[in-house]
Design a protein around this motif. Structure first.
Motif, PDB file in Angstrom:
ATOM      1  N   ARG A 187       0.828  -1.206   0.000  1.00 40.57           N
ATOM      2  CA  ARG A 187       0.000   0.000   0.000  1.00 40.57           C
ATOM      3  C   ARG A 187       0.867   1.263   0.000  1.00 40.57           C
ATOM      4  O   ARG A 187       0.605   2.224  -0.707  1.00 40.57           O
ATOM      5  N   ILE A 188       1.923   1.247   0.804  1.00 41.16           N
ATOM      6  CA  ILE A 188       2.819   2.396   0.866  1.00 41.16           C
ATOM      7  C   ILE A 188       3.505   2.619  -0.471  1.00 41.16           C
ATOM      8  O   ILE A 188       3.632   3.755  -0.951  1.00 41.16           O
ATOM      9  N   GLU A 189       3.936   1.538  -1.113  1.00 40.20           N
ATOM     10  CA  GLU A 189       4.600   1.649  -2.413  1.00 40.20           C
ATOM     11  C   GLU A 189       3.638   2.148  -3.480  1.00 40.20           C
ATOM     12  O   GLU A 189       3.981   3.038  -4.277  1.00 40.20           O
ATOM     13  N   VAL A 190       2.425   1.617  -3.515  1.00 42.38           N
ATOM     14  CA  VAL A 190       1.439   2.022  -4.526  1.00 42.38           C
ATOM     15  C   VAL A 190       1.156   3.515  -4.432  1.00 42.38           C
ATOM     16  O   VAL A 190       1.075   4.222  -5.449  1.00 42.38           O
ATOM     17  N   ASN A 191       1.020   4.015  -3.214  1.00 43.87           N
ATOM     18  CA  ASN A 191       0.570   5.390  -3.013  1.00 43.87           C
ATOM     19  C   ASN A 191       1.686   6.373  -2.666  1.00 43.87           C
ATOM     20  O   ASN A 191       1.399   7.540  -2.377  1.00 43.87           O
ATOM     21  N   SER A 192       2.935   5.902  -2.705  1.00 40.15           N
ATOM     22  CA  SER A 192       4.082   6.770  -2.362  1.00 40.15           C
ATOM     23  C   SER A 192       3.825   7.498  -1.046  1.00 40.15           C
ATOM     24  O   SER A 192       4.087   8.699  -0.910  1.00 40.15           O
ATOM     25  N   GLU A 193       3.295   6.784  -0.070  1.00 40.82           N
ATOM     26  CA  GLU A 193       2.790   7.423   1.141  1.00 40.82           C
ATOM     27  C   GLU A 193       3.840   8.201   1.913  1.00 40.82           C
ATOM     28  O   GLU A 193       3.550   9.285   2.444  1.00 40.82           O
ATOM     29  N   LEU A 194       5.051   7.688   1.996  1.00 39.52           N
ATOM     30  CA  LEU A 194       6.053   8.362   2.818  1.00 39.52           C
ATOM     31  C   LEU A 194       6.540   9.640   2.154  1.00 39.52           C
ATOM     32  O   LEU A 194       6.750  10.665   2.821  1.00 39.52           O
ATOM     33  N   THR A 195       6.691   9.608   0.831  1.00 38.45           N
ATOM     34  CA  THR A 195       7.068  10.815   0.088  1.00 38.45           C
ATOM     35  C   THR A 195       5.976  11.874   0.194  1.00 38.45           C
ATOM     36  O   THR A 195       6.246  13.061   0.421  1.00 38.45           O
ATOM     37  N   VAL A 196       4.727  11.440   0.044  1.00 41.27           N
ATOM     38  CA  VAL A 196       3.584  12.351   0.141  1.00 41.27           C
ATOM     39  C   VAL A 196       3.511  12.966   1.539  1.00 41.27           C
ATOM     40  O   VAL A 196       3.249  14.174   1.688  1.00 41.27           O
ATOM     41  N   LEU A 197       3.769  12.173   2.568  1.00 47.29           N
ATOM     42  CA  LEU A 197       3.713  12.675   3.936  1.00 47.29           C
ATOM     43  C   LEU A 197       4.767  13.756   4.169  1.00 47.29           C
ATOM     44  O   LEU A 197       4.465  14.814   4.747  1.00 47.29           O
ATOM     45  N   ARG A 198       5.984  13.506   3.729  1.00 46.77           N
ATOM     46  CA  ARG A 198       7.033  14.524   3.897  1.00 46.77           C
ATOM     47  C   ARG A 198       6.643  15.821   3.203  1.00 46.77           C
ATOM     48  O   ARG A 198       6.814  16.918   3.755  1.00 46.77           O
ATOM     49  N   ARG A 199       6.132  15.704   1.989  1.00 48.99           N
ATOM     50  CA  ARG A 199       5.753  16.892   1.222  1.00 48.99           C
ATOM     51  C   ARG A 199       4.608  17.644   1.896  1.00 48.99           C
ATOM     52  O   ARG A 199       4.612  18.874   1.976  1.00 48.99           O
ATOM     53  N   GLY A 200       3.626  16.901   2.390  1.00 48.03           N
ATOM     54  CA  GLY A 200       2.481  17.527   3.040  1.00 48.03           C
ATOM     55  C   GLY A 200       2.853  18.228   4.336  1.00 48.03           C
ATOM     56  O   GLY A 200       2.367  19.331   4.622  1.00 48.03           O
TER      57      GLY A 200
END
Length: 318
Positions: free
Chosen positions: A218-231
């Motif tokens: 799920r994290i890989e599909v949605n780039s969650e960690l990159t998105v979190l840092r940016r947000g």
């Protein structure tokens, strides 16, 4: 999990208290969901406030809109409900034509509507297509594509990095072997492969054996960690002086990013430690309200099992 308790907002009282909303406030709920937190925040905002809610799921956004509009007009804040991802916070807030915000809340993780919808493929407990996209209308990469095209080394890397799964290499090898016979297209197929890869003795503890691998995909599909840092970076920029940023995370990778981001804005000095005084003149931007994360009480966990892994961190803009 049942929808009954996943609709209960986690650490609700702690979040509302931490937001510390001023007069005529602008509050952003970056993960609106079913508006559990925002519904309570709206009562503090009142008719002089502005509530901006962001969610990338149309079903959740529609439900949240209905819930918030049920507040009597004379007590309801102005609503700006936007479909989007908090990773695009700059663009979303620019569209609202506001100069800044007074408080922002991030309640991370997968929303209940996504888990409940079998066709989304997030759940390892119900069979469905291996999708896992949080915004299918904009995203193209799916869990099915990852499982069937990534080589064993890359599968090992993401499973280990995004879930601390000790059997990552073995699971990757079993996936590659299984897909050689037929593509893995459903969550039930993948669960069976994972169960076969993990020795029976190791499956007896630690929850469902597929939990960590599904999290990693799920994290890989949605780039969650990159998105979190940016947000988070964008949120700090948009906060007015004295503004509050409140974040609930549900696993160690998220919490580490929140902790490190807050620390980077609170401790900006780049001077060598041997210097007796600071000469770089890089001033702190945030004050840490929580040095250690707040955790749910045993009573809350009993009422709402989803809260079990929650960690709340709070910081204030200088």
């Amino acid at each position: 999990m049942t929808s009954e308790y996943r609709h209960i907002p986690v650490l609700l009282t702690e979040c509302i208290d931490a937001l510390d909303l001023p007069e005529h406030p602008v509050f952003v709920d970056a993960t609106l969901g079913f508006a559990g937190h925002s519904f309570e925040a709206a009562k503090q905002l009142g008719s002089d406030g502005l509530l901006i809610g962001i969610d990338q799921d149309e079903v959740a956004l529609s439900s949240a809109t209905e819930k918030l509009e049920s507040i009597p007009a004379d007590r309801r804040p102005e609503l700006g409900l936007l479909r989007g991802n908090f990773g695009d916070l700059d663009e979303l807030l620019c569209s609202c034509e506001i100069p800044g915000i007074d408080a922002i809340l991030f309640d991370l993780g997968v929303s209940s509507v996504q888990i409940d919808t079998q066709s989304r493929g997030f759940s390892f407990k119900e069979n469905g297509p291996l999708d896992m996209r949080m915004d299918p209308g904009k995203q193209t990469l799916t869990a099915e594509e990852i499982v069937n095209t990534y080589n064993a080394a890359d599968l090992t890397r993401i499973i280990r990095a995004y879930s601390d799964e000790k059997w990552a290499s073995r699971i990757a090898d079993f996936i590659v072997k299984a897909r050689a016979d037929a593509p893995i297209t459903e969550s039930g197929q993948l669960v069976d492969v994972i169960k076969a890869a993990i020795p029976a003795s190791a499956r007896r503890a630690g929850g469902h054996p597929a939990k960590r691998t599904f999290q990693a995909l799920r994290i890989e599909v949605n780039s969650e960690l990159t998105v979190l840092r940016r947000g988070l970076d964008a949120a700090v920029r948009w906060l007015n002086p004295g503004g509050m940023i409140v974040v609930i995370s549900y696993h160690s990778l998220e919490d580490r990013i929140v902790k490190d981001t807050f620390a980077s804005f609170a401790n900006r000095c780049t001077c060598p430690p041997e210097l007796p005084v600071c000469v770089c003149e890089k001033q702190p931007i945030l004050d840490l309200v929580t040095r250690k994360p707040q955790l749910p009480t045993p009573e809350e966990i009993a009422r709402n099992p989803r809260a079990r892994s929650a960690k709340l961190r709070i910081a204030q803009k200088r």
